[in-house]
Design a protein around this motif. Structure first.
Motif, short mmCIF file in Angstrom:
data_model
loop_
_atom_site.label_atom_id
_atom_site.label_comp_id
_atom_site.label_asym_id
_atom_site.label_seq_id
_atom_site.Cartn_x
_atom_site.Cartn_y
_atom_site.Cartn_z
N LEU A 15 -23.52 6.86 67.14
CA LEU A 15 -23.66 8.21 67.67
C LEU A 15 -24.94 8.84 67.14
CD1 LEU A 15 -19.98 9.43 67.17
CD2 LEU A 15 -21.04 8.53 69.26
N ASP A 16 -25.49 9.76 67.90
CA ASP A 16 -26.66 10.50 67.44
C ASP A 16 -26.17 11.61 66.51
OD1 ASP A 16 -28.96 11.88 66.96
OD2 ASP A 16 -29.55 12.05 69.06
N ASP A 17 -26.37 11.40 65.22
CA ASP A 17 -25.93 12.37 64.23
C ASP A 17 -27.06 13.31 63.79
OD1 ASP A 17 -27.53 10.67 62.78
OD2 ASP A 17 -25.99 10.10 61.33
N GLY A 18 -28.20 13.24 64.48
CA GLY A 18 -29.32 14.11 64.16
C GLY A 18 -30.20 13.61 63.04
N SER A 19 -29.91 12.43 62.49
CA SER A 19 -30.65 11.94 61.33
C SER A 19 -32.09 11.51 61.65
CB SER A 19 -29.90 10.80 60.64
OG SER A 19 -29.71 9.72 61.53
N CYS A 20 -32.45 11.53 62.91
CA CYS A 20 -33.83 11.21 63.30
C CYS A 20 -34.53 12.39 63.98
CB CYS A 20 -33.86 9.99 64.22
SG CYS A 20 -33.45 8.46 63.38
N ALA A 21 -33.88 13.54 64.00
CA ALA A 21 -34.42 14.72 64.68
C ALA A 21 -35.75 15.19 64.09
CB ALA A 21 -33.41 15.85 64.67
N ALA A 134 -40.38 7.77 52.70
CA ALA A 134 -41.43 8.69 53.17
C ALA A 134 -41.08 9.28 54.53
CB ALA A 134 -42.77 7.97 53.23
N LEU A 135 -40.47 8.48 55.42
CA LEU A 135 -40.10 8.99 56.74
C LEU A 135 -38.67 9.53 56.78
CD1 LEU A 135 -42.75 7.52 57.59
CD2 LEU A 135 -41.56 6.94 59.70
N ARG A 136 -37.95 9.39 55.67
CA ARG A 136 -36.54 9.79 55.61
C ARG A 136 -35.74 9.13 56.73
NH1 ARG A 136 -38.85 14.79 55.88
NH2 ARG A 136 -37.28 15.54 57.34
N VAL A 163 -39.04 8.84 69.83
CA VAL A 163 -38.00 8.21 69.03
C VAL A 163 -36.87 7.74 69.94
CG1 VAL A 163 -36.29 8.56 67.19
CG2 VAL A 163 -38.53 9.70 67.07
N PHE A 164 -36.45 6.51 69.76
CA PHE A 164 -35.27 5.97 70.42
C PHE A 164 -34.18 5.88 69.36
CE2 PHE A 164 -38.76 4.51 72.96
CZ PHE A 164 -38.30 4.57 74.26
N PHE A 165 -33.18 6.77 69.47
CA PHE A 165 -32.08 6.80 68.51
C PHE A 165 -30.91 7.55 69.11
CE2 PHE A 165 -29.62 8.66 65.04
CZ PHE A 165 -29.37 7.55 64.28
N PRO A 166 -29.72 7.03 69.05
CA PRO A 166 -29.41 5.70 68.57
C PRO A 166 -29.87 4.63 69.58
CG PRO A 166 -27.43 6.75 69.41
CD PRO A 166 -28.54 7.76 69.50
N VAL A 167 -30.03 3.43 69.08
CA VAL A 167 -30.41 2.29 69.91
C VAL A 167 -29.15 1.48 70.19
CG1 VAL A 167 -31.72 0.13 69.96
CG2 VAL A 167 -32.76 2.20 68.99
#
Length: 186
Positions: A15-21, A134-136, A163-167
């Motif tokens: 699931l997209d949990d926002g960790s790449c926002a 560095a990119l978290r 960004v492609f997330f989730p993949v």
């Protein structure tokens, strides 16, 4: 042992949990990473577009999968994802992007995978975790290892453009990246 080239039909979708926002627009830090071709790659200094697929770990046919690997959303599929980027490599290059894969595995382990899978592009090692920190980048723990969650970045002149997330499923990721590149020419 499990067939690493095929995805089981019952894998849980991440699931997209926002960790790449926070990633779009982020400047990539100048951190040279060891590559399977023997070079050091500084993603921050590369001109133009780069497709960087980030994956948990490449399995080996002679090794058991980590504990409950098929139950961890998004964990399974590193080999099919790498093979898809291999199979679409010429098209991705034609769309203006170089390709790299990245995991926290050591370069020697990645070199075996790159040879076995006949990858026409290098895999990068972040075994020290400096790029991840560095990119978290999002991670997860299994069997005492900290592994990266699956995410693909399109970099442009050293910054995160897309960004492609989730993949999911991972074997479609290369085709999705290619479609995005074609729809957003440089």
């Amino acid at each position: 042992m499990s067939d690493l080239t095929r995805l089981p039909g019952s894998l849980p979708a991440p699931l997209d949990d926002g960790s790449c926002a926070h990633l779009p627009g982020l400047e990539v830090p100048p951190l040279p990473l060891p590559a399977t071709d023997g070079s050091q790659v500084d993603l921050a200094s590369l001109p133009g577009r780069t497709a960087l697929y980030i994956y948990p770990r490449t399995g080996r046919p002679d090794e058991a999968l980590p504990t409950d690997w098929d139950l961890i959303p998004g964990a399974r599929g590193c080999t099919p994802q790498s093979c898809a980027f291999r199979d679409h490599h010429a098209e991705l290059r034609g769309a203006g992007a170089r390709v790299f894969g990245l995991s926290t595995q050591a370069t020697a382990f990645q070199q075996e995978a790159a040879r076995r899978l006949h990858l026409p592009f290098p895999l990068l090692s972040d075994a020290q975790g400096r790029f991840t920190a560095a990119l978290r980048l999002p991670t997860f723990e299994v069997d005492g290892q900290t592994l990266l969650r699956r995410v693909t970045l399109v970099l442009r002149d050293g910054a995160v453009e897309h960004v492609f997330f989730p993949v999911f499923p991972p074997d479609r990721n290369a085709a999705d990246v290619l479609a995005w590149l074609v729809a957003h020419p440089a």
